[in-house]
Scaffold this motif. Structure first.
Motif, PDB file in Angstrom:
ATOM      1  N   GLU A 344       1.001  -1.202   0.109  1.00  0.00           N
ATOM      2  CA  GLU A 344      -0.236   0.096  -0.018  1.00  0.00           C
ATOM      3  C   GLU A 344       0.689   1.237  -0.006  1.00  0.00           C
ATOM      4  OE1 GLU A 344      -4.267  -0.993   2.215  1.00  0.00           O
ATOM      5  OE2 GLU A 344      -2.215  -1.244   3.541  1.00  0.00           O
ATOM      6  N   GLU A 345       2.077   1.150   0.596  1.00  0.00           N
ATOM      7  CA  GLU A 345       2.857   2.424   0.754  1.00  0.00           C
ATOM      8  C   GLU A 345       3.852   2.581  -0.625  1.00  0.00           C
ATOM      9  OE1 GLU A 345       2.343   4.644   3.052  1.00  0.00           O
ATOM     10  OE2 GLU A 345       0.719   3.271   4.057  1.00  0.00           O
ATOM     11  N   GLN A 346       3.784   1.643  -1.339  1.00  0.00           N
ATOM     12  CA  GLN A 346       4.729   1.798  -2.555  1.00  0.00           C
ATOM     13  C   GLN A 346       4.058   3.189  -3.465  1.00  0.00           C
ATOM     14  OE1 GLN A 346       4.611  -1.857  -4.917  1.00  0.00           O
ATOM     15  NE2 GLN A 346       3.280  -1.005  -6.586  1.00  0.00           N
ATOM     16  N   PRO A 347       5.234   3.779  -4.123  1.00  0.00           N
ATOM     17  CA  PRO A 347       4.411   4.951  -4.757  1.00  0.00           C
ATOM     18  C   PRO A 347       3.720   4.635  -6.262  1.00  0.00           C
ATOM     19  CG  PRO A 347       7.060   4.609  -5.200  1.00  0.00           C
ATOM     20  CD  PRO A 347       6.560   3.617  -4.153  1.00  0.00           C
ATOM     21  N   HIS A 348       2.929   5.610  -6.543  1.00  0.00           N
ATOM     22  CA  HIS A 348       2.311   5.322  -7.647  1.00  0.00           C
ATOM     23  C   HIS A 348       3.023   5.604  -9.052  1.00  0.00           C
ATOM     24  CE1 HIS A 348      -1.203   5.336 -10.468  1.00  0.00           C
ATOM     25  NE2 HIS A 348      -0.921   6.553 -10.907  1.00  0.00           N
ATOM     26  N   THR A 349       3.128   4.808  -9.729  1.00  0.00           N
ATOM     27  CA  THR A 349       3.765   4.760 -11.182  1.00  0.00           C
ATOM     28  C   THR A 349       2.809   4.789 -12.435  1.00  0.00           C
ATOM     29  OG1 THR A 349       5.684   3.690 -10.117  1.00  0.00           O
ATOM     30  CG2 THR A 349       5.790   3.850 -12.126  1.00  0.00           C
ATOM     31  N   ALA A 350       3.012   5.934 -13.223  1.00  0.00           N
ATOM     32  CA  ALA A 350       2.006   5.617 -14.238  1.00  0.00           C
ATOM     33  C   ALA A 350       2.476   4.583 -15.188  1.00  0.00           C
ATOM     34  CB  ALA A 350       2.316   6.985 -14.906  1.00  0.00           C
ATOM     35  N   MET A 351       1.539   4.167 -15.968  1.00  0.00           N
ATOM     36  CA  MET A 351       1.528   3.042 -17.028  1.00  0.00           C
ATOM     37  C   MET A 351       1.238   3.887 -18.476  1.00  0.00           C
ATOM     38  SD  MET A 351      -0.365  -0.490 -16.792  1.00  0.00           S
ATOM     39  CE  MET A 351       0.022  -1.703 -18.275  1.00  0.00           C
ATOM     40  N   SER A 352       2.249   3.260 -19.398  1.00  0.00           N
ATOM     41  CA  SER A 352       2.192   3.897 -20.622  1.00  0.00           C
ATOM     42  C   SER A 352       2.220   2.709 -21.581  1.00  0.00           C
ATOM     43  CB  SER A 352       3.024   4.944 -20.869  1.00  0.00           C
ATOM     44  OG  SER A 352       4.243   4.582 -20.758  1.00  0.00           O
TER      45      SER A 352
END
Length: 561
Positions: A344-352
């Motif tokens: 839950e604490e891992q950073p959000h990373t955009a997906m492309s």
């Protein structure tokens, strides 16, 4: 008596002598900034503070250990079980920067009991995942395609006979000639239908691996990144397998087989990523061997279970059994190994889309890498030419009477017995390869010569059923071929590690290298279908496989050490 006489005299404590008390510079003499600094000073210090973003979680497609785990799971189990020291260029390894080797990549320090649970969890997971996969690929899927194709071709022949006015006798005559040498009616239908299904599965699997890897890396739930995908993969595989067994046309079989591939990717790819993240470097060789042993046992066990289901329960029973094992494969390993840490604490990373396509980007200016890729693709094609069409080889070449019978039930017993015997022989050969690969690799340091010798040995195994097609020659082929392929895959991994162009991008390059297995499988399906359609029989598969394996040996020997 006065009060002064009743109480003892209290003398003040002497001051410490100079140098008797050591004051640690920067620690004991550090002032309390909350008391010393004024509010104006505190606000000035706060303005100087720099926000440090959380470090992005490394994608599983760039983790070298994840790709090695996936490589061993897709190749020969003997390669994983063999005690061959394969130097993996993993820049994130604890041995590179002198971190604690008993701490896993996710920051956990498992105790001895948890290490044992991890070892059993991954071994059980590998075994239970490959059991239904072997039963479907070697028995259930080709048997259903054979039945559907037979009904379609025989129905078309009967319709033409009735339209021509020949009556029932003409229809029976045409059906009896289907599958004779040079006719290619049923043989071509079987090979082409199976090739279409296999190629569809390969394409869907490649796309699913890229998508599932990216989504799994970005999963932020309390259960962890990999656990939800493993459980969901078992469920999806089970449901799609049940539907696959009920399908009665090739188009539906191809579509459902693609969905089964999606479920299988959801089950196995996150499990390979969990292996690299949860197993500390110190215990990886031990758990890799446990996974390899589980895969060897699982392949043979899957074939035996499939054989028993076909013989005693009919064609749908192996699908139902495989679905049940798929379901357990997604639940049992999660229960055996320790709970995965929360993500839950891992950073959000955009997906492309660019990030997904990056997986299929080949390394540039890497001639030796491409040679290793071609060598593995060719040997995978050579092995796949016999394994993909094994049911048809056993039924149409070894037991030719099955061609002229509309019902496979009477001949299913000898066909299944032959495949079960070959599975046992392959297991024995793989075990022998796992034991001998380590000592031979230490005695002969150049893996190119070992790989070439193993390729020649595999061609000798292929020559046995090609020149003397019988049940005995097929069992000998399985025994020698299982031994030879175990050595080929083991030493091929050494060649792949040595051919990587840059250690800093080893994870990405290994991910692309693992595509060679899928390329080889697709080549095997296409070459086999074309060969059977041209010649009308399955005996052409053995010389085609010999050509592929020898071509792999030629490419291997041309590599620079």
């Amino acid at each position: 008596m006065t009060d002064d006489q009743q109480q003892p005299n209290e003398f003040p404590a002497p001051k410490p002598l100079p140098g008797s008390v050591y004051i640690r510079p920067g620690i004991d003499d550090r002032p309390d900034y909350d008391k010393v600094l004024s509010p104006e000073d505190k606000s000035a210090v706060a303005r100087l503070a720099v926000h440090q973003p959380r470090r992005k979680v490394e994608a599983s497609v760039t983790q070298a250990e994840t790709q090695v785990a996936q490589m061993t799971s897709e190749g020969s189990p003997a390669a994983a079980a063999a005690s061959v020291d394969t130097a993996v260029p993993d820049m994130g390894s604890a041995y590179v920067d002198m971190r604690d080797p008993v701490v896993s990549a996710d920051g956990q320090r498992p105790n001895p009991g948890q290490v044992t649970r991890l070892s059993w969890g991954f071994a059980v997971g590998a075994t239970m995942a490959i059991v239904p996969w072997a039963a479907l690929n070697l028995l259930a899927l080709p048997a259903v395609i054979a039945k559907v194709s037979w009904q379609r071709v025989s129905g078309a022949v009967a319709s033409r006979a009735a339209f021509s006015g020949g009556g029932q006798k003409l229809s029976e005559s045409l059906v009896s000639r289907i599958g004779t040498v040079g006719d290619g009616g049923v043989a071509s239908a079987w090979a082409i239908d199976l090739a279409v299904v296999v190629v569809v599965g390969v394409v869907v699997s490649l796309i699913a691996e890229a998508v599932v890897s990216a989504l799994s890396d970005r999963t932020r739930v309390a259960a962890g990144r990999r656990t939800p995908w493993i459980i969901a993969g078992g469920i999806v595989s089970a449901v799609m397998t049940l539907a696959l067994g009920l399908c009665s046309n090739v188009v539906g079989i191809a579509l459902l087989w693609g969905l089964v591939q999606v479920g299988y990717v959801m089950l196995t790819v996150p499990m390979a990523a969990a292996f690299s993240e949860r197993v500390p470097d110190k215990f990886r060789p031990r758990i890799v061997r446990a996974r390899g042993i589980g895969q060897m046992v699982g392949q043979a066990l899957g074939v035996w279970i499939g054989v028993a289901c076909v013989v005693f329960g009919g064609l749908y029973t192996p699908f139902a059994t495989a679905a049940a094992v798929f379901l357990l494969a997604g639940i049992v390993p999660v229960l055996v190994w320790p709970k995965e840490p929360s993500s839950e604490e891992q950073p959000h990373t955009a997906m492309s889309a660019h990030m997904l396509m990056e997986r299929f980007r080949a390394p540039r200016h890497a001639v030796e890498f491409w040679k290793a890729f071609a060598s593995r693709s060719l040997v995978s094609a050579g092995v796949g030419l016999t394994t993909v069409f094994l049911w048809f080889i056993a039924s149409a070449l070894i037991f030719r009477d099955w061609f002229t019978q509309g019902n496979s039930s009477p001949i299913a017993v000898p066909v299944c017995s032959l495949i079960a015997s070959m599975a046992l022989a392959t297991l024995v050969g793989s075990v022998g390869a796992a034991f001998i690969a380590g000592p031979v690799g230490e005695y002969i340091e150049d893996p190119r010569y070992l790989s070439v010798i193993s390729c020649v040995l595999y061609t000798v195994a292929l020559a046995l059923p090609m020149t003397m097609p019988s049940a005995v020659s097929m069992v000998l082929f399985a025994l020698i071929g299982g031994f030879a392929f175990g050595l080929i895959d083991t030493f091929g991994q050494l060649l792949a590690m040595g051919a990587l162009p840059d250690a800093r991008s080893a994870g990405h390059d290994l991910a692309f290298f693992n595509l060679s297995n899928s390329v080889g499988l697709a080549l095997a399906a296409i070459i086999g279908a074309v060969g059977v359609a041209v010649t009308g029989g399955f005996s052409v598969l053995f010389p085609a496989a010999i050509v592929c394996v020898l071509a792999s040996a030629v490419v291997t020997i041309s590599m620079k050490r």
